[in-house]
Design a protein around this motif. Structure first.
Motif, PDB file in Angstrom:
ATOM      1  N   VAL A  45       0.927  -7.417   3.383  1.00 55.61           N
ATOM      2  CA  VAL A  45      -0.085  -7.525   4.162  1.00 55.61           C
ATOM      3  C   VAL A  45      -0.274  -6.164   5.539  1.00 55.61           C
ATOM      4  N   ALA A  46       0.893  -6.572   5.621  1.00 54.59           N
ATOM      5  CA  ALA A  46       1.500  -5.693   7.160  1.00 54.59           C
ATOM      6  C   ALA A  46       0.786  -3.960   7.057  1.00 54.59           C
ATOM      7  N   ALA A  47       1.512  -4.291   4.926  1.00 53.32           N
ATOM      8  CA  ALA A  47       2.078  -2.024   5.452  1.00 53.32           C
ATOM      9  C   ALA A  47       0.541  -1.455   4.481  1.00 53.32           C
ATOM     10  N   LEU A  48      -0.446  -2.902   3.791  1.00 52.10           N
ATOM     11  CA  LEU A  48      -1.801  -2.291   3.050  1.00 52.10           C
ATOM     12  C   LEU A  48      -2.730  -2.383   5.160  1.00 52.10           C
ATOM     13  N   ALA A  49      -2.830  -3.347   5.871  1.00 47.40           N
ATOM     14  CA  ALA A  49      -2.933  -3.259   6.834  1.00 47.40           C
ATOM     15  C   ALA A  49      -2.971  -1.380   7.578  1.00 47.40           C
ATOM     16  N   ARG A  50      -1.769  -1.869   7.826  1.00 50.76           N
ATOM     17  CA  ARG A  50      -1.509  -0.141   8.431  1.00 50.76           C
ATOM     18  C   ARG A  50      -1.412   1.319   7.594  1.00 50.76           C
ATOM     19  N   ALA A  51      -1.977   0.484   6.187  1.00 47.70           N
ATOM     20  CA  ALA A  51      -2.398   2.718   5.222  1.00 47.70           C
ATOM     21  C   ALA A  51      -3.586   2.443   5.357  1.00 47.70           C
ATOM     22  N   GLY A  52      -4.494   1.673   6.030  1.00 47.26           N
ATOM     23  CA  GLY A  52      -5.865   1.609   6.399  1.00 47.26           C
ATOM     24  C   GLY A  52      -6.617   0.526   5.296  1.00 47.26           C
ATOM     25  N   SER A  53      -6.588  -0.543   5.238  1.00 38.45           N
ATOM     26  CA  SER A  53      -7.086  -1.795   4.857  1.00 38.45           C
ATOM     27  C   SER A  53      -7.311  -2.619   5.954  1.00 38.45           C
ATOM     28  N   GLY A  80       1.771  -8.286  15.781  1.00 37.09           N
ATOM     29  CA  GLY A  80       0.615  -7.107  15.879  1.00 37.09           C
ATOM     30  C   GLY A  80      -0.023  -6.330  15.285  1.00 37.09           C
ATOM     31  N   VAL A  81      -0.409  -7.085  13.997  1.00 37.07           N
ATOM     32  CA  VAL A  81      -1.446  -6.796  12.783  1.00 37.07           C
ATOM     33  C   VAL A  81      -2.344  -7.970  12.301  1.00 37.07           C
ATOM     34  N   PRO A  82      -3.325  -7.775  13.232  1.00 33.44           N
ATOM     35  CA  PRO A  82      -3.961  -9.146  13.553  1.00 33.44           C
ATOM     36  C   PRO A  82      -5.303  -8.806  12.533  1.00 33.44           C
ATOM     37  N   VAL A  83      -4.873  -8.652  11.068  1.00 32.01           N
ATOM     38  CA  VAL A  83      -5.930  -7.782  10.045  1.00 32.01           C
ATOM     39  C   VAL A  83      -6.695  -9.244   9.189  1.00 32.01           C
ATOM     40  N   PRO A  84      -7.400  -9.285   9.074  1.00 29.96           N
ATOM     41  CA  PRO A  84      -8.474 -10.928   8.444  1.00 29.96           C
ATOM     42  C   PRO A  84      -7.734 -11.102   7.105  1.00 29.96           C
ATOM     43  N   VAL A  85      -7.681 -11.863   7.203  1.00 30.67           N
ATOM     44  CA  VAL A  85      -6.947 -12.665   5.603  1.00 30.67           C
ATOM     45  C   VAL A  85      -8.146 -13.209   4.915  1.00 30.67           C
ATOM     46  N   ILE A  86      -8.834 -12.523   3.293  1.00 29.93           N
ATOM     47  CA  ILE A  86      -9.472 -13.402   2.665  1.00 29.93           C
ATOM     48  C   ILE A  86      -8.388 -14.074   1.770  1.00 29.93           C
ATOM     49  N   GLY A  87      -8.635 -15.120   1.825  1.00 31.27           N
ATOM     50  CA  GLY A  87      -8.454 -16.114   0.315  1.00 31.27           C
ATOM     51  C   GLY A  87      -8.941 -16.320  -0.925  1.00 31.27           C
ATOM     52  N   ASP A  88      -9.089 -15.527  -2.165  1.00 31.42           N
ATOM     53  CA  ASP A  88      -9.052 -15.678  -3.043  1.00 31.42           C
ATOM     54  C   ASP A  88      -8.921 -16.856  -3.696  1.00 31.42           C
ATOM     55  N   PHE A  89      -9.961 -17.571  -4.177  1.00 29.15           N
ATOM     56  CA  PHE A  89      -9.971 -18.801  -5.009  1.00 29.15           C
ATOM     57  C   PHE A  89     -10.547 -19.014  -6.100  1.00 29.15           C
ATOM     58  N   HIS A  90      -9.845 -19.470  -7.246  1.00 30.05           N
ATOM     59  CA  HIS A  90     -10.300 -19.899  -8.643  1.00 30.05           C
ATOM     60  C   HIS A  90     -10.088 -20.790  -9.111  1.00 30.05           C
ATOM     61  N   TYR A  91     -10.808 -21.545  -9.775  1.00 26.19           N
ATOM     62  CA  TYR A  91     -10.593 -23.423 -10.479  1.00 26.19           C
ATOM     63  C   TYR A  91     -11.121 -24.440  -9.327  1.00 26.19           C
ATOM     64  N   ASN A  92      -9.966 -24.346  -8.060  1.00 29.94           N
ATOM     65  CA  ASN A  92      -9.624 -26.107  -7.518  1.00 29.94           C
ATOM     66  C   ASN A  92      -9.406 -25.155  -5.964  1.00 29.94           C
ATOM     67  N   ASP A 271       4.200   1.920  -4.951  1.00 28.62           N
ATOM     68  CA  ASP A 271       3.917   1.162  -3.499  1.00 28.62           C
ATOM     69  C   ASP A 271       2.188   0.972  -3.899  1.00 28.62           C
ATOM     70  N   ARG A 272       2.236  -0.474  -3.140  1.00 30.86           N
ATOM     71  CA  ARG A 272       0.651  -0.893  -2.938  1.00 30.86           C
ATOM     72  C   ARG A 272      -0.376  -0.611  -2.707  1.00 30.86           C
ATOM     73  N   THR A 273       0.020  -0.247  -1.456  1.00 30.82           N
ATOM     74  CA  THR A 273      -0.811   1.098  -0.356  1.00 30.82           C
ATOM     75  C   THR A 273      -1.824   1.832  -1.156  1.00 30.82           C
ATOM     76  N   GLU A 274      -0.883   2.778  -2.211  1.00 37.34           N
ATOM     77  CA  GLU A 274      -1.678   3.734  -3.023  1.00 37.34           C
ATOM     78  C   GLU A 274      -3.383   3.580  -3.304  1.00 37.34           C
ATOM     79  N   GLU A 275      -3.709   2.226  -3.317  1.00 40.31           N
ATOM     80  CA  GLU A 275      -5.025   1.945  -4.038  1.00 40.31           C
ATOM     81  C   GLU A 275      -5.612   1.673  -2.198  1.00 40.31           C
ATOM     82  N   VAL A 276      -5.036   2.198  -0.791  1.00 41.73           N
ATOM     83  CA  VAL A 276      -6.156   1.595   0.119  1.00 41.73           C
ATOM     84  C   VAL A 276      -6.394   3.436   0.339  1.00 41.73           C
ATOM     85  N   LEU A 277      -5.129   4.186  -0.077  1.00 35.92           N
ATOM     86  CA  LEU A 277      -5.646   5.843   0.114  1.00 35.92           C
ATOM     87  C   LEU A 277      -6.446   5.898  -0.709  1.00 35.92           C
TER      88      LEU A 277
END
Length: 420
Positions: A45-53, A80-92, A271-277
């Motif tokens: 999450v921190a890596a994604l946020a720092r990349a710009g998510s 020091g990465v207070p990015v909003p975290v979203i919960g993805d829910f299915h079924y339960n 690298d998961r952050t590619e999608e952010v870039l």
């Protein structure tokens, strides 16, 4: 930046992030870690946020994941990465949100897929429970329809109704309409159970470019909810990047879309952050937002048999990317800067003059010199073996002089206003 006229929507607040209305189009992404792995999820999450998510979604699929969420949010705040975290829910999701109220409170938003929460059955009990938890905690909800898990009762009914028409539509048209109807009906039900319209985001994801264009144009014409755009299961590498760009660009230029995600399949250990870039680059290429200085570089031809200009372009791009975290803090507006690294005399000087800083390197058989243009004027001509280092020096000096002055001016104005 471009003056694209956006759809009129209410403003939705997700933590400190604002969606819709006149807010910038927001970039978001999603982890692929096991959410129960607290340390691993915090790291990603921190890596994604720092990349710009600006928003990051995590899977909440079982007890362990739900129990981990508060610790993940707390851990992000500690580093020091207070990015909003979203919960993805299915079924339960209805069970987990009720069983773990700390999870429900820690999440900044819930994503609910109406096709996977028994909507249309049992008086919508599961969907209603999740909405009521959102209302209790004053959390917005993304109603995320996906054609891979579309409400089958709704689709079957619409297919049956279509078959009785004198001139039936084809199956694709009915399916696309079912996507729209599912999203809008679910949003109406959510409002009936207490959510306000400014707490609802809608998405209707498909994996075909033309399908996505049709669905979102229909949605945009029939509602004023905030819309999240994304081509689902876009694919890997070039295919995923091109398909996502082809799908998102027409909608964004029509003012459709308040938040986007590029759903790339990463390479193994990629690298998961590619999608952010990629998402940032789509927005910047369209002139909608700026995230980092852009480097224009020619593709090369028979005049540029040397690879030197390619190597310089790559080094400059890497240097800019690595410098941006510090530049962003110290030099407001630097993300708007444009650079040009050109390989010969044909278009080199002209492109360089259009950039803030440009260099035109010598092509094959051209005189071994590299004119450098700053704000459209020839500043100097570089020669020898240290062109890269000298050009970076000119770049650093320009950033300090041009954007450092803006920061000083802003600071002086703020100080004056405080004293006044």
């Amino acid at each position: 930046m471009s003056q694209i006229q956006r759809r009129t929507t209410p403003a939705v607040h997700i933590g400190q992030v604002r969606l819709g209305s006149d807010a910038p189009v927001v970039v978001q992404s999603m982890t692929n870690t096991d959410t129960a792995d607290i340390a691993g999820t915090i790291k990603q999450v921190a890596a994604l946020a720092r990349a710009g998510s600006e928003l990051v979604r995590v899977t909440v699929n079982n007890d362990a994941a739900a129990q981990a969420v508060p610790h993940i949010v707390e851990g992000l705040e500690k580093i020091g990465v207070p990015v909003p975290v979203i919960g993805d829910f299915h079924y339960n999701g209805h069970l987990l949100l009720k069983k773990y109220p700390a999870c429900a409170r820690s999440l900044a938003k819930y994503r609910i897929n109406p096709g996977n929460v028994s909507i249309g059955k049992k008086d919508d009990d599961n969907f209603r429970t999740m909405v009521e938890v959102a209302v209790e905690n004053q959390r917005p909800v993304r109603i995320g329809v996906n054609w891979g898990s579309l409400d089958q009762q709704l689709l079957t009914r619409m297919m049956d109704e279509n078959s009785r028409l004198a001139e039936p539509l084809d199956a694709r048209e009915v399916t696309m309409e079912a996507m729209v109807v599912s999203a809008l009906n679910s949003a109406a039900i959510a409002e009936k159970y207490g959510l306000r319209s400014d707490q609802i985001i809608i998405s209707a994801k498909v994996s075909g470019v033309q399908d996505l264009l049709d669905v979102y144009r229909s949605l945009a014409s029939r509602c004023s909810y905030v819309l999240h755009l994304g081509l689902t299961e876009a694919g890997m590498g070039m295919k995923g990047i091109v398909a996502s760009s082809a799908a998102l660009a027409p909608l964004l230029t029509q003012g459709i879309g308040d938040t986007i995600r590029v759903s790339l399949t990463p390479a193994p250990n990629g690298d998961r952050t590619e999608e952010v870039l990629v998402a940032q680059q789509i927005l910047q290429s369209l002139g909608i937002r700026s995230f980092t200085p852009q480097v224009t570089a020619c593709p090369g031809c028979g005049r540029t048999t040397s690879t030197f200009f390619q190597e310089l372009a790559e080094q400059i791009q890497s240097y800019v990317r690595s410098s941006m975290p510090a530049w962003k803090e110290r030099y407001p507006g630097v993300e708007e800067m444009k650079l040009a690294v050109m390989g010969c005399v044909v278009n080199g000087p002209g492109e360089s003059k259009h950039a803030n800083i440009g260099i035109s390197l010598p092509g094959t058989f051209e005189e071994p010199k590299a004119p450098v243009f700053v704000d459209g004027r020839l500043m100097t001509t570089l020669r020898g073996d240290h062109i890269v280092q000298e050009f970076i020096g000119i770049l650093d000096e320009y950033v300090e002089t041009r954007y450092g002055a803006a920061a000083t001016s802003a600071a002086n104005k703020a100080e004056f206003a405080t004293k006044a």
